[in-house]
Design an enzyme around this catalytic site. Sequence first.
Site, PDB file in Angstrom:
ATOM      1  N   GLY A  25       5.171  -2.997   1.735  1.00 33.95           N
ATOM      2  CA  GLY A  25       4.893  -2.588   3.124  1.00 33.95           C
ATOM      3  C   GLY A  25       4.276  -1.292   3.237  1.00 33.95           C
ATOM      4  O   GLY A  25       4.662  -0.390   2.423  1.00 33.95           O
ATOM      5  N   HIS A 157       4.451   1.748  13.826  1.00 38.38           N
ATOM      6  CA  HIS A 157       3.574   1.644  12.698  1.00 38.38           C
ATOM      7  C   HIS A 157       2.845   0.505  13.057  1.00 38.38           C
ATOM      8  O   HIS A 157       1.529  -0.012  12.300  1.00 38.38           O
ATOM      9  CB  HIS A 157       4.293   1.311  11.331  1.00 38.38           C
ATOM     10  CG  HIS A 157       4.930   2.431  10.902  1.00 38.38           C
ATOM     11  ND1 HIS A 157       4.245   3.290  10.045  1.00 38.38           N
ATOM     12  CD2 HIS A 157       6.082   3.152  11.212  1.00 38.38           C
ATOM     13  CE1 HIS A 157       5.074   4.254   9.688  1.00 38.38           C
ATOM     14  NE2 HIS A 157       6.069   4.312  10.352  1.00 38.38           N
ATOM     15  N   ASP A 359      -3.935  -5.280  13.489  1.00 40.76           N
ATOM     16  CA  ASP A 359      -3.248  -4.500  12.533  1.00 40.76           C
ATOM     17  C   ASP A 359      -2.844  -3.160  12.942  1.00 40.76           C
ATOM     18  O   ASP A 359      -3.940  -2.493  13.472  1.00 40.76           O
ATOM     19  CB  ASP A 359      -4.026  -4.532  11.201  1.00 40.76           C
ATOM     20  CG  ASP A 359      -3.105  -4.553  10.158  1.00 40.76           C
ATOM     21  OD1 ASP A 359      -1.780  -3.862  10.068  1.00 40.76           O
ATOM     22  OD2 ASP A 359      -3.412  -4.795   8.919  1.00 40.76           O
TER      23      ASP A 359
HETATM   24  P1  ADQ Z   1       1.924  -3.448   6.579  1.00 38.13           P
HETATM   25  O1  ADQ Z   1       1.925  -4.571   7.647  1.00 38.13           O
HETATM   26  O2  ADQ Z   1       2.995  -3.640   5.570  1.00 38.13           O
HETATM   27  O3  ADQ Z   1       2.220  -2.047   7.271  1.00 38.13           O
HETATM   28  P2  ADQ Z   1      -0.529  -2.375   5.306  1.00 38.13           P
HETATM   29  O4  ADQ Z   1      -0.852  -0.996   5.994  1.00 38.13           O
HETATM   30  O5  ADQ Z   1      -1.765  -2.908   5.104  1.00 38.13           O
HETATM   31  O6  ADQ Z   1       0.392  -3.241   6.113  1.00 38.13           O
HETATM   32  O7  ADQ Z   1       0.298  -1.908   4.054  1.00 38.13           O
HETATM   33  C1  ADQ Z   1       0.566  -3.023   3.004  1.00 38.13           C
HETATM   34  C2  ADQ Z   1       1.091  -2.092   1.846  1.00 38.13           C
HETATM   35  O8  ADQ Z   1       1.604  -3.040   0.826  1.00 38.13           O
HETATM   36  C3  ADQ Z   1      -0.151  -1.324   1.116  1.00 38.13           C
HETATM   37  O9  ADQ Z   1       0.311  -0.005   0.522  1.00 38.13           O
HETATM   38  C4  ADQ Z   1      -0.672  -2.427  -0.180  1.00 38.13           C
HETATM   39  O10 ADQ Z   1      -0.975  -1.508  -1.373  1.00 38.13           O
HETATM   40  C5  ADQ Z   1       0.751  -2.939  -0.306  1.00 38.13           C
HETATM   41  N1  ADQ Z   1       0.476  -4.475  -0.802  1.00 38.13           N
HETATM   42  C6  ADQ Z   1      -0.167  -5.241  -0.089  1.00 38.13           C
HETATM   43  N2  ADQ Z   1       0.008  -6.514  -0.780  1.00 38.13           N
HETATM   44  C7  ADQ Z   1       0.442  -6.098  -2.097  1.00 38.13           C
HETATM   45  C8  ADQ Z   1       0.461  -6.949  -3.270  1.00 38.13           C
HETATM   46  N3  ADQ Z   1       0.153  -8.133  -3.452  1.00 38.13           N
HETATM   47  N4  ADQ Z   1       1.002  -6.147  -4.331  1.00 38.13           N
HETATM   48  C9  ADQ Z   1       1.490  -5.081  -4.133  1.00 38.13           C
HETATM   49  N5  ADQ Z   1       1.258  -4.356  -3.176  1.00 38.13           N
HETATM   50  C10 ADQ Z   1       0.899  -4.868  -1.876  1.00 38.13           C
HETATM   51  C11 ADQ Z   1       2.566  -1.582   8.633  1.00 38.13           C
HETATM   52  C12 ADQ Z   1       1.567  -1.958   9.493  1.00 38.13           C
HETATM   53  C13 ADQ Z   1       0.215  -1.258   9.305  1.00 38.13           C
HETATM   54  C14 ADQ Z   1       0.312   0.314   8.913  1.00 38.13           C
HETATM   55  C15 ADQ Z   1       1.444   0.386   8.026  1.00 38.13           C
HETATM   56  C16 ADQ Z   1       1.592   1.946   7.970  1.00 38.13           C
HETATM   57  O11 ADQ Z   1       1.396  -3.555   9.843  1.00 38.13           O
HETATM   58  O12 ADQ Z   1      -0.756  -1.637  10.289  1.00 38.13           O
HETATM   59  O13 ADQ Z   1      -1.019   0.588   8.417  1.00 38.13           O
HETATM   60  O14 ADQ Z   1       2.604  -0.128   8.645  1.00 38.13           O
HETATM   61  O15 ADQ Z   1       1.888   2.773   8.987  1.00 38.13           O
END
Ligand code: ADQ
Length: 713
Positions: A25, A157, A359
């Site tokens: 995440g 977030h 998001d």
């Molecule tokens: P998330 O909802 O978790 O975060 P996001 O910002 O896209 O969403 O971050 C996802 C993270 O997980 C990224 O670093 C990505 O690389 C990693 N990830 C996703 N799928 C993966 C996979 N299959 N394997 C390995 N790694 C994977 C919340 C909010 C977002 C906000 C962030 C930060 O929902 O909108 O951007 O917090 O504030």
Amino acid sequence: MVASNRLPFTLQRTARGIERRHSPGGLVSALEPVLRARGGTWVGWPGMELRAGESIPDGETHYDVATISLSESEVSRYYHGFCNRTLWPLLHSMPGLARFEARDFETYARVNDRFADAVLETAGPDDLVWVHDYQLALSPARIRQRAPDTRLAYFLHIPFPPYDIFRLLPWDRELLLGLLACDLVGFHVPGYVDNFLNCVEQRLGARVDRQRQLIEHGDRMVRVGAFPIGIEYEHFEQRAREAPAQPETQRERVVLGVDRLDYTKGIPERISAFARLLERYPEHRERVVLLQVAVPSRSQVAEYKQLKREIDELVGRVNGRFATASWSPIRYLYRSIDPTRLAALYRDAHVALVSPLRDGMNLVAKEFVACQTESPGVLVLSRLAGAGETMREALLVNPYNVDETAEALHRALKMDETERRSRMEALRARELRDNVQAWVGSFLESAEASMPVLAPLSDTDFHGWLDAYLTRPHLALFLDYDGTLTELVGHPSEARLSPAARQAVTTCSSRPDTDVAIVTGRALADIQTLLKAPELTYAGNHGLEIQGPDGLDFRHDDLVHYAQRTDTLARALEEVARDGAWVEPKGPTLTFHYRAVAADAREPLIERARELITGAGYQARAAHEALEARPPIGWDKGRAVLHVLRSRYGPAWSERVRVLYVGDDETDEDAFRFLAGLAMTFRVGPAHTLTAASHRLAGVGAVLSLVDFLARR
Ligand code: ADQ
């Protein structure tokens, strides 16, 4: 000091014993590098209960970790319940998926208190406490209550939804109040800040300065701001430079999707858009694949299980429809993948399709551009993600619009290199500059800056509040005395009306269209002597005795009866009238004052006084560092106001007069509740609890400005 629901690692029990796994995440991806670089303490839940004899295996040494333990039922109600089934969908503007259960909220509140207590156990007096995300919206209030001088900041977030969505939450005001305990509340983008300001203004009656991004809530100032989060850009770039190519990107051109498996991420819509592309533009068949990587998330929650099934079926259908002997259009990986492999996929993808329905920010879009070290690809990005507001050079789409997304994909796949390079370079330059260090830097700078003061209340504020309301020929203004017209002092006998206050009140009441009444817990004779203004109406003893011009004279029927009984109660209370505590008999009511009692000696005295008061058949009501003994006769300041209005203006009073009520304590809350819809009400002073009043005033000074405005209006 950082507090968040999850720690950067999640514990798992395996055949080899307890192991740490990197927590998935965006929050962890963003914050972990910060703590690694700066040191500090991270308070959070390790995702599992340790048994006796088990301990957390060694790992990160750059910062300390303090763990919270949660029971199974807490995980179910707090985490899967209130966090993931109430707040997550609601804050993402998907109220149809939100479930509202009082027991989930109660557990959420309890767990939030525990996080707060754990923070306070570890935090030093000078530490900045930085609380993260929607799982901990109530913790700041508890921290502020227990350690009022803590420097306290919060970052959300995920999106903060518009007022009309947020107010669907039955505990919306509690959450807002929790956040306003902070000195700084940060969001990703200005739109969320606006939504939050609308909510605190409309639901808490707070005063808001949109231009300077300040909130005045009672006697507290809170700063808000947009701090778009960034990523550890150089690390991603570096990894992309070194990562070996992956088999998935060798044959066809790749449209890449990377997400936690979540209904906000728009994965089904994305698959449909890709199918639409193949349908409309057959030239891409056998040349392009959609590589969708989804990391499992919240798999115990029903909606997530359902989503997983839906995606499995959709992938099957699209593949069944378009696949040929040598090509399958969608490659779907339901797992987490390691950072090096992820960097290579980002680098070698031709298009990243980042199409969440909603998001907070979305880090995948940023990670993709950081990894674009070779031939530049194209970012197709949802307008409904926070990232859509800053990454303007991407091809922006409405993810609900499958046709538009398919067209954008086609455009991306056909885009010539000059355009791709221009767009990508601009995107990369911004993410390099606004990386995660810059984000932390600007947030902390704001958190540590001294708090500006809000301009004092002006006529503009009053016009804004009152113009639409004051539409009757007369105004009846009801004012509490102690804490409203005068500052609270050590002993009631020392509370004197300042010349300015006297002037404002008498000018106001000298207007032929305005009646002023003082409504107080003091005895009638006492308040009349203090004000010495015969033109005013007085309601003493919380309205049990009322006197005013034109022969207004009221004594509640039970007055005499209770006046006799309070003598007995007063004698009984002598037992606790010690160590600075004293009893003030006021005829039918009585007040037990403990303001002068040392803080650590108060509890037993208050408890005993409460017992004696209720034992004597009175209601014990909390007042400012005092307990009030009130006859249980269903009469309070609110009913007294109504009595005055009916006596003076007749049964159809609401056609002739508008009513304002201003007060500062719990006994005024009776009036605020009773008068809801009948009057405009103002609560004066500190704002750490909810009020039934429609507006807040910071203190006595603000009350006087209001009265002065009414006198001049
Ligand atoms: P998330 O909802 O978790 O975060 P996001 O910002 O896209 O969403 O971050 C996802 C993270 O997980 C990224 O670093 C990505 O690389 C990693 N990830 C996703 N799928 C993966 C996979 N299959 N394997 C390995 N790694 C994977 C919340 C909010 C977002 C906000 C962030 C930060 O929902 O909108 O951007 O917090 O504030």
